[in-house]
Motif scaffolding. Structure first.
Motif, PDB file in Angstrom:
ATOM      1  N   ILE A 137      -0.762   9.682   5.105  1.00  0.00           N
ATOM      2  CA  ILE A 137       0.159  10.825   5.100  1.00  0.00           C
ATOM      3  C   ILE A 137       1.595  10.381   5.405  1.00  0.00           C
ATOM      4  O   ILE A 137       1.842   9.668   6.380  1.00  0.00           O
ATOM      5  CB  ILE A 137      -0.318  11.888   6.133  1.00  0.00           C
ATOM      6  CG1 ILE A 137      -1.690  12.445   5.686  1.00  0.00           C
ATOM      7  CG2 ILE A 137       0.717  12.997   6.313  1.00  0.00           C
ATOM      8  CD1 ILE A 137      -2.259  13.553   6.553  1.00  0.00           C
ATOM      9  N   HIS A 138       2.526  10.817   4.527  1.00  0.00           N
ATOM     10  CA  HIS A 138       3.953  10.633   4.820  1.00  0.00           C
ATOM     11  C   HIS A 138       4.314  11.591   5.953  1.00  0.00           C
ATOM     12  O   HIS A 138       4.206  12.821   5.785  1.00  0.00           O
ATOM     13  CB  HIS A 138       4.802  10.992   3.601  1.00  0.00           C
ATOM     14  CG  HIS A 138       4.909   9.915   2.566  1.00  0.00           C
ATOM     15  ND1 HIS A 138       3.822   9.360   1.945  1.00  0.00           N
ATOM     16  CD2 HIS A 138       6.004   9.289   2.047  1.00  0.00           C
ATOM     17  CE1 HIS A 138       4.241   8.451   1.085  1.00  0.00           C
ATOM     18  NE2 HIS A 138       5.561   8.377   1.117  1.00  0.00           N
ATOM     19  N   ALA A 139       4.759  11.067   7.072  1.00  0.00           N
ATOM     20  CA  ALA A 139       5.102  11.927   8.219  1.00  0.00           C
ATOM     21  C   ALA A 139       6.140  11.224   9.084  1.00  0.00           C
ATOM     22  O   ALA A 139       6.194   9.991   9.134  1.00  0.00           O
ATOM     23  CB  ALA A 139       3.852  12.218   9.049  1.00  0.00           C
ATOM     24  N   SER A 176       7.907  -1.380  -0.364  1.00  0.00           N
ATOM     25  CA  SER A 176       9.136  -1.089  -1.126  1.00  0.00           C
ATOM     26  C   SER A 176       9.312   0.405  -1.408  1.00  0.00           C
ATOM     27  O   SER A 176      10.414   0.845  -1.699  1.00  0.00           O
ATOM     28  CB  SER A 176       9.140  -1.868  -2.438  1.00  0.00           C
ATOM     29  OG  SER A 176       8.127  -1.400  -3.300  1.00  0.00           O
ATOM     30  N   ASP A 177       8.227   1.194  -1.411  1.00  0.00           N
ATOM     31  CA  ASP A 177       8.284   2.650  -1.599  1.00  0.00           C
ATOM     32  C   ASP A 177       8.611   3.037  -3.048  1.00  0.00           C
ATOM     33  O   ASP A 177       7.724   3.428  -3.798  1.00  0.00           O
ATOM     34  CB  ASP A 177       9.294   3.260  -0.614  1.00  0.00           C
ATOM     35  CG  ASP A 177       8.990   4.711  -0.269  1.00  0.00           C
ATOM     36  OD1 ASP A 177       7.998   5.239  -0.780  1.00  0.00           O
ATOM     37  OD2 ASP A 177       9.749   5.302   0.528  1.00  0.00           O
ATOM     38  N   ASP A 178       9.888   2.944  -3.425  1.00  0.00           N
ATOM     39  CA  ASP A 178      10.338   3.263  -4.792  1.00  0.00           C
ATOM     40  C   ASP A 178      11.225   2.110  -5.265  1.00  0.00           C
ATOM     41  O   ASP A 178      12.447   2.236  -5.295  1.00  0.00           O
ATOM     42  CB  ASP A 178      11.152   4.563  -4.790  1.00  0.00           C
ATOM     43  CG  ASP A 178      10.336   5.740  -4.293  1.00  0.00           C
ATOM     44  OD1 ASP A 178       9.300   6.048  -4.918  1.00  0.00           O
ATOM     45  OD2 ASP A 178      10.717   6.341  -3.271  1.00  0.00           O
ATOM     46  N   LEU A 224       0.818  -1.218   0.000  1.00  0.00           N
ATOM     47  CA  LEU A 224       0.000   0.000   0.000  1.00  0.00           C
ATOM     48  C   LEU A 224       0.852   1.268   0.000  1.00  0.00           C
ATOM     49  O   LEU A 224       0.312   2.372   0.055  1.00  0.00           O
ATOM     50  CB  LEU A 224      -0.921   0.019   1.233  1.00  0.00           C
ATOM     51  CG  LEU A 224      -1.688  -1.262   1.564  1.00  0.00           C
ATOM     52  CD1 LEU A 224      -2.572  -1.048   2.793  1.00  0.00           C
ATOM     53  CD2 LEU A 224      -2.537  -1.723   0.391  1.00  0.00           C
ATOM     54  N   HIS A 225       2.153   1.119  -0.024  1.00  0.00           N
ATOM     55  CA  HIS A 225       3.032   2.284  -0.008  1.00  0.00           C
ATOM     56  C   HIS A 225       4.056   2.133  -1.115  1.00  0.00           C
ATOM     57  O   HIS A 225       5.139   1.581  -0.914  1.00  0.00           O
ATOM     58  CB  HIS A 225       3.706   2.418   1.368  1.00  0.00           C
ATOM     59  CG  HIS A 225       4.606   3.610   1.486  1.00  0.00           C
ATOM     60  ND1 HIS A 225       5.118   4.041   2.678  1.00  0.00           N
ATOM     61  CD2 HIS A 225       5.092   4.471   0.557  1.00  0.00           C
ATOM     62  CE1 HIS A 225       5.889   5.105   2.478  1.00  0.00           C
ATOM     63  NE2 HIS A 225       5.893   5.372   1.188  1.00  0.00           N
ATOM     64  N   CYS A 226       3.672   2.607  -2.306  1.00  0.00           N
ATOM     65  CA  CYS A 226       4.551   2.495  -3.464  1.00  0.00           C
ATOM     66  C   CYS A 226       4.195   3.635  -4.417  1.00  0.00           C
ATOM     67  O   CYS A 226       3.023   3.883  -4.686  1.00  0.00           O
ATOM     68  CB  CYS A 226       4.318   1.138  -4.138  1.00  0.00           C
ATOM     69  SG  CYS A 226       5.404   0.827  -5.522  1.00  0.00           S
ATOM     70  N   HIS A 227       5.227   4.347  -4.891  1.00  0.00           N
ATOM     71  CA  HIS A 227       5.011   5.497  -5.774  1.00  0.00           C
ATOM     72  C   HIS A 227       5.232   5.081  -7.225  1.00  0.00           C
ATOM     73  O   HIS A 227       6.300   4.552  -7.552  1.00  0.00           O
ATOM     74  CB  HIS A 227       5.984   6.624  -5.409  1.00  0.00           C
ATOM     75  CG  HIS A 227       5.894   7.022  -3.959  1.00  0.00           C
ATOM     76  ND1 HIS A 227       5.090   8.035  -3.524  1.00  0.00           N
ATOM     77  CD2 HIS A 227       6.472   6.493  -2.840  1.00  0.00           C
ATOM     78  CE1 HIS A 227       5.190   8.137  -2.199  1.00  0.00           C
ATOM     79  NE2 HIS A 227       6.020   7.205  -1.768  1.00  0.00           N
ATOM     80  N   LEU A 228       4.251   5.347  -8.058  1.00  0.00           N
ATOM     81  CA  LEU A 228       4.327   4.897  -9.453  1.00  0.00           C
ATOM     82  C   LEU A 228       5.637   5.321 -10.130  1.00  0.00           C
ATOM     83  O   LEU A 228       6.268   4.516 -10.821  1.00  0.00           O
ATOM     84  CB  LEU A 228       3.112   5.449 -10.230  1.00  0.00           C
ATOM     85  CG  LEU A 228       2.990   4.995 -11.679  1.00  0.00           C
ATOM     86  CD1 LEU A 228       2.888   3.482 -11.788  1.00  0.00           C
ATOM     87  CD2 LEU A 228       1.796   5.665 -12.351  1.00  0.00           C
ATOM     88  N   ASP A 236       2.347   6.811   6.458  1.00  0.00           N
ATOM     89  CA  ASP A 236       3.483   6.280   5.700  1.00  0.00           C
ATOM     90  C   ASP A 236       4.767   6.678   6.436  1.00  0.00           C
ATOM     91  O   ASP A 236       4.961   7.849   6.762  1.00  0.00           O
ATOM     92  CB  ASP A 236       3.469   6.843   4.283  1.00  0.00           C
ATOM     93  CG  ASP A 236       2.212   6.402   3.521  1.00  0.00           C
ATOM     94  OD1 ASP A 236       2.077   5.196   3.299  1.00  0.00           O
ATOM     95  OD2 ASP A 236       1.368   7.261   3.201  1.00  0.00           O
ATOM     96  N   HIS A 237       5.620   5.699   6.710  1.00  0.00           N
ATOM     97  CA  HIS A 237       6.860   5.857   7.508  1.00  0.00           C
ATOM     98  C   HIS A 237       6.504   6.080   8.988  1.00  0.00           C
ATOM     99  O   HIS A 237       6.262   5.146   9.702  1.00  0.00           O
ATOM    100  CB  HIS A 237       7.771   6.970   6.973  1.00  0.00           C
ATOM    101  CG  HIS A 237       8.190   6.775   5.560  1.00  0.00           C
ATOM    102  ND1 HIS A 237       8.999   5.755   5.167  1.00  0.00           N
ATOM    103  CD2 HIS A 237       7.888   7.472   4.421  1.00  0.00           C
ATOM    104  CE1 HIS A 237       9.201   5.828   3.848  1.00  0.00           C
ATOM    105  NE2 HIS A 237       8.538   6.844   3.377  1.00  0.00           N
ATOM    106  N   GLY A 238       6.551   7.340   9.456  1.00  0.00           N
ATOM    107  CA  GLY A 238       6.148   7.629  10.844  1.00  0.00           C
ATOM    108  C   GLY A 238       7.214   7.343  11.887  1.00  0.00           C
ATOM    109  O   GLY A 238       6.928   7.315  13.084  1.00  0.00           O
TER     110      GLY A 238
HETATM  111 ZN   LIG Z   1       6.811   6.935   0.170  1.00  0.00          ZN
END
Ligand SMILES: [Zn+2]
Length: 358
Positions: free
Chosen positions: A206-208, A291-293, A27-31, A231-233
């Motif tokens: 929210i990325h925070a 995986s994020d990116d 659920l945390h991956c940037h195209l 996201d992260h936190g």
């Molecule tokens: Zn991210």
């Protein structure tokens, strides 16, 4: 990564394969962080962008310490992703790769603000949804979309983004995210966009607390901006009382073991020993790896899960609980989540047992 670490749990080939095959959600991956180097070079050629092959090679070279990827994203937005059909292509390619690493469901972030000089929100959204449909049909992976606020752009652009999401509402677009550099771009600046999205029924993530930023950004994200998940936190670990509170409330954190900030600021040993996911889990927070990116950080989602087990001291039972967290965090119907729990968890148990990990 850190092959001679004292924290490493050795794995057989069969056990390594397990991490690739058990069913999982991401659920945390940037195209834009999923583009392969070959495709990147194609897109540069097709667009006629003023980006040299040397620069592309440099984008994909990972040195001793990783550098950020935001510069690459800006090049894509400014010069390369001129045609929405390019978004269809990268969506299909990412979904095919993710499926090969065991992903059955993915929620993808995409930014429109930096692309709006090329095309409207509706055209970009339609192109990605087309890619998701093709990927589901061909590879059996379900994908959903999360437009993300570019927090380096003015907050008014974020409001515009949400207005576009509402005006061109598509069932595949399920929530609102926020990315790019958190430093000096606090979540509260974007309260209006988040409130508008929340009122329209979109999920909020929210990325925070990334890049070592103050834990109050995590608190602001949840309490003021209505985040359903974070996201992260990581810097919440500086606030034990807040961790206890969010553990009690069951707030889920989409973490990234290869997040470049800790790889950059820690030695490999420190990374394995002091990665904040350890303290987060110890405090009872619900987390699961992403995986994020993936192509830009040279990691796959399967490797993200493996690193949690192999270096960050999580057990197979912990990973099973993380699968449950990822299902609970997904923005889909309760019926579908129940079906995933019923199918994925016994399959995880079966595969873990078959390779001797359980
Ligand atoms: Zn991210």
């Amino acid at each position: 990564m850190v092959p001679d670490s004292p924290f490493l749990k050795p794995l057989t080939d069969e056990q390594l394969a397990f991490f690739e095959t058990f069913p999982k959600a991401e659920l945390h991956c940037h195209l834009l962080g999923t583009i392969s180097k070959e495709t990147f070079l194609d897109l540069v050629r097709e667009s006629g962008a003023p980006v040299t092959e040397e620069e592309v090679n440099e984008f994909y070279t990972r040195g001793e310490k990783p550098v950020g990827v935001l510069r690459i994203f800006r090049a894509l937005e400014a010069h390369i992703l001129k045609d929405p059909v390019m978004l269809t292509r990268i969506t299909i390619e990412h979904c095919e790769r993710a499926r090969s690493h065991g992903v059955l469901y993915t929620e993808l972030f995409w930014n429109w603000t930096g692309l709006k000089h090329f095309y409207g929100f509706e055209a970009g959204q339609a192109a990605i949804i087309e890619g998701l449909k093709i990927a589901e049909e061909r590879f059996g992976i379900k994908g959903r979309l999360i437009p993300a606020i570019d927090r380096e752009a003015p907050p008014e652009d974020a409001v515009e983004l949400v207005e576009e999401m509402i005006a061109h509402r598509a069932p595949e677009t399920i929530g609102l995210g926020i990315d790019y550099r958190e430093t000096l771009h606090e979540p509260e600046n974007f309260w209006k966009a988040f409130r508008l999205a929340k009122e329209a029924g979109f999920g909020i993530t929210i990325h925070a607390g990334e890049f070592g930023e103050h834990f109050r950004n995590v608190e602001t994200a949840v309490e003021l901006c209505g985040a359903d998940r974070i996201d992260h936190g990581y810097t919440i670990t500086d606030a034990p009382e807040l961790m206890a509170e969010y553990a009690k409330r069951g707030i889920i954190f989409s973490v990234v073991p290869t997040n470049s900030y800790y790889l950059r600021t820690f030695t490999d040993e420190e990374w394995a020993e002091r990665h904040p996911t350890r303290a987060m889990a110890k405090a009872g927070l619900r987390i699961y790896p992403n995986s994020d990116d993936p192509t830009m950080h040279h990691v796959t989602v399967a490797e993200s899960w493996r690193l949690m087990y192999q270096f960050l001291d999580f057990s197979i039972a912990d990973l099973r609980a993380m699968i449950e967290a990822s299902i609970d965090a997904a923005w889909t119907t309760e019926e579908e989540k129940a079906a995933w729990r019923a199918a994925w968890l016994p399959e995880f148990d079966r595969q873990a047992k078959a390779c001797g990990l359980a």
